[in-house]
Motif scaffolding. Structure first.
Motif, PDB file in Angstrom:
ATOM      1  N   TYR A  26       0.921  -1.451   0.090  1.00 29.35           N
ATOM      2  CA  TYR A  26       0.177   0.020   0.084  1.00 29.35           C
ATOM      3  C   TYR A  26       0.862   1.380   0.014  1.00 29.35           C
ATOM      4  O   TYR A  26       0.601   2.308  -0.666  1.00 29.35           O
ATOM      5  N   LYS A  29       1.907   1.733  -3.583  1.00 31.29           N
ATOM      6  CA  LYS A  29       0.817   2.320  -4.284  1.00 31.29           C
ATOM      7  C   LYS A  29       0.521   3.808  -4.008  1.00 31.29           C
ATOM      8  O   LYS A  29       0.334   4.507  -4.768  1.00 31.29           O
ATOM      9  N   ASP A  52      -7.654   3.594 -13.783  1.00 29.61           N
ATOM     10  CA  ASP A  52      -8.713   4.333 -13.304  1.00 29.61           C
ATOM     11  C   ASP A  52      -9.036   5.595 -13.944  1.00 29.61           C
ATOM     12  O   ASP A  52      -8.356   6.600 -14.178  1.00 29.61           O
ATOM     13  N   ASN A 116      -6.223  -2.753  -8.926  1.00 31.75           N
ATOM     14  CA  ASN A 116      -7.577  -3.064  -8.176  1.00 31.75           C
ATOM     15  C   ASN A 116      -8.359  -4.270  -8.750  1.00 31.75           C
ATOM     16  O   ASN A 116      -9.622  -4.339  -8.796  1.00 31.75           O
ATOM     17  N   THR A 118      -9.055  -5.451 -11.623  1.00 32.52           N
ATOM     18  CA  THR A 118     -10.193  -5.200 -12.704  1.00 32.52           C
ATOM     19  C   THR A 118     -10.265  -6.412 -13.685  1.00 32.52           C
ATOM     20  O   THR A 118      -8.991  -7.272 -14.002  1.00 32.52           O
TER      21      THR A 118
END
Length: 572
Positions: A26, A29, A52, A116, A118
């Motif tokens: 994290y 990211k 995104d 994420n 996808t």
């Protein structure tokens, strides 16, 4: 929502930081997100690197969708292929082949986390992993079999993925490209190969486009020939460069500006064909025909392409053979909008457009009309000039073909004047304070022609009969108007009443309701609205009729079939 593993919603009043997340992934990211924020045109870096696209302007996103190139803005096979190729090229310097594949797989798994998870990234990453294992372990599995294994694996993990549009696009187009790869491999010229690849992708996506967006742009294939090289060869690779060297973002900004202007320009030349929504059996039929046609093309029998053209022609003109009239009260929240469709496509009438200050309801109305295969509105009837009844009229006129507009009696207010400016510019005829409208031997009667000192009482009150069933639309007319109407007309046993003023206590008086005695009453109202609509007293007055509410039932359709009234609702 379930396809995205979202199982509940909640309202958050405030957020308190209890403890910082110490997870290294994290932190990486977050570092990447913060780095991207400081680069010009960061919204596209978010799209191409992190998958995104929410930061891109809605108008531009819509232009990409219309041009049929929105798939280029989803992180998928193109991105994974480039990233894995670059990583392998660097690692191959070490000369440890199998270890290199392991490092690339670990990197791609981390990249799935960044995006994420996808569906398109999962598909592309899993495909690389399985193809690598297939090569290293010499399993001799075909690419199509591997793709089907990945598809089943994804559906086992989350069966609700089948409802995700991106998931369907990703797998169906990939399967068709793999299945008919020999057609593509015939051509060595890059432009021709791109054209053939785009054509197969377009054909395989037609049923999904029809059932989700209710239209196709036949310029899509040519658009892809132009935009695929621009994005895949120039813009996306440079996105990686500018991420490493942010000082080059002025070049990136120029590239993106060219992309945006080109897309908006190309949108002007769209050839959009509208199709009504179909059931699963028609979708299966479509895919059988598409597969047959592509198989015949593989056999160099190109004349079979006309089979798809014939099917599409029949589908887009299906309303000319439908003989059932219907009226739909469209769920537009705290507002009004009702659509009347006459048999054999001989009349399309929209009464009001809804309008919310924080939401564009015209998109919902246009999507609904397209889903019914409607190409134009013959008459747009404005009950009165309040925003919740005509707030989206300009958007509808700008995005949909409208033939004529009818206003209510009384002076024009500012909203109506703004609409009239657009009508004059588009050379659309408009009228006000009329008494009746004749459409294909059907009549709409405007019962309220007296001028009052307020918009609500000046509302058009419309009465019509369809195949013996009586419909009445009250706008926002109050009990004052209701008394006038009772004195002038003999209105008994109305079958369907669009209740006045969203069920406000100022309308639907007991005297009026008892006189017209509606069988069904429709209240167009927003969920948890601040006005307290519908009023309990009004609900009590309507107790002898079956009440439908858009806040509870969603859109409500009254369809007349075999002289019987059939009622369908769509959950809000």
């Amino acid at each position: 929502m379930l396809s995205k593993n979202t199982h509940f919603n909640m309202n958050v009043d405030n957020i308190i930081l209890i403890e910082k997340n110490k997870n290294i992934f994290y932190k990486m990211k977050t570092y990447l997100i913060n780095r991207i924020k400081n680069i010009k045109k960061h919204e596209y870096l978010n799209t191409f690197i992190l998958g995104d696209s929410s930061y891109i302007d809605d108008t531009l996103l819509e232009s990409y969708r219309i041009n049929g190139i929105s798939h280029l803005f989803s992180v998928s096979g193109m991105h994974i292929t480039l990233l894995s190729s670059i990583t392998l090229a660097i690692l191959n310097k070490i000369k440890k082949k199998y270890i290199n594949y392991l490092f690339v797989i670990l990197f791609l798994l981390f990249y799935m986390f960044l995006t994420n998870f996808t569906p398109s990234v999962i598909r592309a990453t899993c495909l690389f992993i399985f193809l690598s294992l297939n090569k290293v372990l010499k399993l001799n599995l075909t690419t199509s079999k591997i793709l089907l294994i990945i598809l089943m694996f994804n559906l086992i993990i989350n069966p609700y993925n089948i409802y995700n549009v991106g998931f369907k696009f990703s797998y169906i187009i990939s399967l068709y490209l793999v299945a008919f790869s020999k057609i593509i491999s015939r051509y060595k010229n890059y432009i021709v190969r791109t054209l053939v690849t785009s054509s197969i992708s377009f054909l395989s996506s037609i049923p999904i486009l029809i059932n989700n967006y209710f239209s196709i742009n036949i310029m899509t294939t040519l658009n892809n020939v132009m935009f695929v090289p621009l994005i895949s060869i120039i813009i996306f690779p440079f996105s990686l460069i500018v991420l490493l060297i942010p000082k080059l973002d002025f070049i990136y900004e120029l590239m993106i500006n060219i992309l945006e202007k080109l897309s908006l320009f190309v949108t002007n030349f769209k050839i959009e064909i509208i199709f009504s929504k179909v059931n699963i059996f028609i979708i299966i039929l479509y895919y059988l025909i598409i597969t047959l046609v592509l198989y015949k093309i593989y056999k160099r029998k190109y004349k079979y392409i006309f089979l798809i053209i014939i099917v599409l022609f029949i589908h887009t003109n299906i309303n000319y053979i439908k003989n059932n009239p219907y009226i739909t009260f469209i769920d537009v929240g705290q507002g009004d909008s009702a659509f009347i469709h006459l048999p054999y496509n001989k009349g399309n009438i929209l009464i009001d457009t809804g309008g919310k200050y924080n939401y564009d309801t015209s998109k919902d109305i246009i999507s609904y009309l397209k889903s019914e295969g409607i190409k134009n509105i013959d008459f747009l009837l404005i009950s009165h000039g309040d925003y919740d009844h005509m707030g989206e009229a300009i958007n509808l006129v700008n995005n949909f073909k409208v033939e004529k507009v009818i206003f209510n009696c009384g002076p024009y207010n500012d909203l109506e004047k703004d609409l009239i400016k657009v009508l004059d510019k588009e050379k659309i005829k408009y009228y006000s304070c009329i008494k009746e409208l004749n459409i294909d031997k059907k009549k709409l009667y405007f019962l309220q022609t007296k001028e009052y000192d307020n918009e609500n009482d000046n509302s058009n009150v419309i009465y019509t009969e369809l195949d013996g069933y009586r419909f009445m639309f009250m706008g926002d007319a109050s009990s004052t108007t209701e008394k006038e109407i009772l004195n002038k007309y003999n209105l008994l046993d109305i079958d369907v009443l669009k209740v006045g003023h969203h069920g406000s206590r100022t309308s639907s008086s007991k005297e009026f309701i008892n006189e017209i005695n509606p069988n069904y009453s429709v209240i167009s109202v927003g969920k948890n609205n601040r006005y307290g609509h519908p009023n309990k007293e009004v609900l009590d007055n309507l107790e002898n009729s079956k009440i439908y509410r858009t806040d509870q039932d969603g859109s409500i359709m009254f369809k007349i079939k075999n002289n019987k009234l059939k009622i369908e609702t769509c959950s809000p």
